[in-house]
Design a protein around this motif. Structure first.
Motif, PDB file in Angstrom:
ATOM      1  N   ASN A 178       0.829  -1.209   0.000  1.00 30.44           N
ATOM      2  CA  ASN A 178       0.000   0.000   0.000  1.00 30.44           C
ATOM      3  C   ASN A 178       0.862   1.257   0.000  1.00 30.44           C
ATOM      4  OD1 ASN A 178      -2.292  -1.619   0.124  1.00 30.44           O
ATOM      5  ND2 ASN A 178      -2.402  -1.544   2.366  1.00 30.44           N
ATOM      6  N   ALA A 179       1.944   1.227   0.764  1.00 27.48           N
ATOM      7  CA  ALA A 179       2.834   2.386   0.826  1.00 27.48           C
ATOM      8  C   ALA A 179       3.535   2.617  -0.511  1.00 27.48           C
ATOM      9  CB  ALA A 179       3.870   2.182   1.936  1.00 27.48           C
ATOM     10  N   ILE A 180       3.931   1.530  -1.172  1.00 32.54           N
ATOM     11  CA  ILE A 180       4.570   1.639  -2.489  1.00 32.54           C
ATOM     12  C   ILE A 180       3.597   2.238  -3.500  1.00 32.54           C
ATOM     13  CG2 ILE A 180       5.495   0.294  -4.422  1.00 32.54           C
ATOM     14  CD1 ILE A 180       6.613  -1.663  -2.268  1.00 32.54           C
ATOM     15  N   GLU A 188      19.821  -7.694  -6.858  1.00 33.20           N
ATOM     16  CA  GLU A 188      18.599  -7.288  -6.164  1.00 33.20           C
ATOM     17  C   GLU A 188      17.634  -6.568  -7.087  1.00 33.20           C
ATOM     18  OE1 GLU A 188      20.631  -6.671  -1.752  1.00 33.20           O
ATOM     19  OE2 GLU A 188      20.282  -4.906  -3.026  1.00 33.20           O
ATOM     20  N   ILE A 189      16.354  -6.755  -6.820  1.00 32.92           N
ATOM     21  CA  ILE A 189      15.300  -5.922  -7.386  1.00 32.92           C
ATOM     22  C   ILE A 189      14.879  -4.950  -6.296  1.00 32.92           C
ATOM     23  CG2 ILE A 189      12.981  -5.845  -8.360  1.00 32.92           C
ATOM     24  CD1 ILE A 189      14.917  -7.239 -10.198  1.00 32.92           C
ATOM     25  N   TRP A 190      14.823  -3.664  -6.624  1.00 37.07           N
ATOM     26  CA  TRP A 190      14.439  -2.634  -5.665  1.00 37.07           C
ATOM     27  C   TRP A 190      13.112  -2.002  -6.072  1.00 37.07           C
ATOM     28  CZ3 TRP A 190      19.275   0.994  -4.698  1.00 37.07           C
ATOM     29  CH2 TRP A 190      20.297   0.261  -4.076  1.00 37.07           C
ATOM     30  N   LEU A 191      12.259  -1.767  -5.075  1.00 34.72           N
ATOM     31  CA  LEU A 191      11.058  -0.937  -5.233  1.00 34.72           C
ATOM     32  C   LEU A 191      11.136   0.165  -4.181  1.00 34.72           C
ATOM     33  CD1 LEU A 191       8.183  -3.560  -5.725  1.00 34.72           C
ATOM     34  CD2 LEU A 191       9.223  -2.108  -7.474  1.00 34.72           C
ATOM     35  N   PRO A 192      11.669   1.327  -4.545  1.00 32.22           N
ATOM     36  CA  PRO A 192      11.791   2.428  -3.569  1.00 32.22           C
ATOM     37  C   PRO A 192      10.416   3.063  -3.299  1.00 32.22           C
ATOM     38  CG  PRO A 192      13.317   2.691  -5.429  1.00 32.22           C
ATOM     39  CD  PRO A 192      12.296   1.671  -5.815  1.00 32.22           C
ATOM     40  N   PHE A 193      10.249   3.560  -2.079  1.00 31.62           N
ATOM     41  CA  PHE A 193       9.009   4.265  -1.734  1.00 31.62           C
ATOM     42  C   PHE A 193       9.263   5.145  -0.521  1.00 31.62           C
ATOM     43  CE2 PHE A 193       9.085   0.328   0.619  1.00 31.62           C
ATOM     44  CZ  PHE A 193       8.508   0.588   1.851  1.00 31.62           C
ATOM     45  N   GLN A 194       8.293   5.963  -0.187  1.00 27.64           N
ATOM     46  CA  GLN A 194       8.425   6.826   0.973  1.00 27.64           C
ATOM     47  C   GLN A 194       7.232   6.619   1.895  1.00 27.64           C
ATOM     48  OE1 GLN A 194       6.921  10.577  -1.778  1.00 27.64           O
ATOM     49  NE2 GLN A 194       8.600  10.895  -0.376  1.00 27.64           N
ATOM     50  N   ILE A 195       7.439   6.865   3.163  1.00 31.69           N
ATOM     51  CA  ILE A 195       6.395   6.812   4.160  1.00 31.69           C
ATOM     52  C   ILE A 195       6.380   8.144   4.897  1.00 31.69           C
ATOM     53  CG2 ILE A 195       5.573   5.700   6.281  1.00 31.69           C
ATOM     54  CD1 ILE A 195       6.925   3.139   5.388  1.00 31.69           C
ATOM     55  N   ASP A 196       5.221   8.728   5.007  1.00 33.59           N
ATOM     56  CA  ASP A 196       5.121   9.996   5.720  1.00 33.59           C
ATOM     57  C   ASP A 196       5.291   9.734   7.217  1.00 33.59           C
ATOM     58  OD1 ASP A 196       4.593  11.379   3.376  1.00 33.59           O
ATOM     59  OD2 ASP A 196       2.442  11.020   3.516  1.00 33.59           O
ATOM     60  N   ASP A 197       6.358  10.297   7.787  1.00 28.58           N
ATOM     61  CA  ASP A 197       6.635  10.104   9.208  1.00 28.58           C
ATOM     62  C   ASP A 197       5.772  11.025  10.065  1.00 28.58           C
ATOM     63  OD1 ASP A 197       8.622   8.179   8.685  1.00 28.58           O
ATOM     64  OD2 ASP A 197      10.094   9.767   8.304  1.00 28.58           O
TER      65      ASP A 197
END
Length: 235
Positions: free
Chosen positions: A192-194, A226-235
């Motif tokens: 969900n975050a991604i 590696e396979i990367w899926l970068p994402f951000q989470i609002d802190d």
């Protein structure tokens, strides 16, 4: 003569790494790829500098890492049907960069991984877009050397969903590994975050996935990609 020989060796080494070892190792000697590894420390990172990260969660066939801010030097997007071919082409520019072909005429230490950000095409015979990047050593990050036809990416702190696999990277494996990572994340809060990060145009929205390559082509065991899926989470 010795210096020229060393430079040629380094170029051959790096291009071989990025071509999946083609023309270096006969396929009969290649190890069977092992997918879904978790937490294996890339051997090359004990010898050369790699970006630091913290593992915040280990799941079934994946892990979630948090990376601090990092700096990368990147090629312009390359249009090609093959990740292997695009990465090989792009790396001529990156190799020249670390050998001093930059505005500071500065030689730069080799690091790992070399990453390829992938934006797939809409059809099977259409060209995808690949941006290939070199991790800038920490000592050079405050003032990375600019260079023609390359651009600097300054990454803010981010989370990355990671799937590891061994063997040599090939066009036939990366798509399967990326799909496997996506499948293993389904139904989790990380998925969900991604998705939210992509929808908001934030971290990870500029590509479908990233391929990270760590090893020398002469290493038969302990290979880690590696396979990367970068994402951000609002802190």
């Amino acid at each position: 003569m010795a210096v020229a020989g060393l430079s040629f060796f380094k170029l051959s080494f790096l291009l071989s790494l990025l071509s999946g070892g083609s023309n270096v190792l006969d396929p009969i000697f290649r190890p069977v790829s092992e997918s879904g590894l978790v937490g294996k420390f890339p051997p090359s990172c004990s010898r050369i500098e790699c970006p630091k990260y913290e593992v915040v969660h280990a799941g079934n066939g994946y892990e979630i890492r948090r990376y601090d801010a990092t700096v990368w030097i990147s090629t312009e997007p390359i249009q090609d049907i093959s990740l292997v071919d695009a990465t090989r082409t792009a790396f001529f520019q990156l190799f020249a960069y670390i050998q001093g072909k930059n505005e500071y005429h500065q030689k730069i230490e080799m690091t790992a991984p070399v990453i390829s950000q992938v934006s797939p095409s809409d059809g099977p015979f259409c060209k995808s877009s690949f941006t290939v990047s070199f991790y800038v050593p920490e000592k050079n990050q405050p003032d990375p050397a600019p260079a023609k036809n390359l651009h600097i990416q300054k990454w803010t702190p981010r989370y990355v969903a990671v799937r590891q696999f061994s063997g040599f990277v090939s066009d036939s494996t990366v798509g399967k590994e990326a799909a496997a990572l996506d499948s293993s994340l389904k139904g989790t809060a990380w998925a969900n975050a991604i998705e939210k990060s992509k929808e908001d145009g934030g971290v990870g929205s500029d590509s479908a996935y990233t391929v990270a390559q760590y090893n020398s082509p002469f290493e038969f065991s302990g290979r880690v990609n590696e396979i990367w899926l970068p994402f951000q989470i609002d802190d």
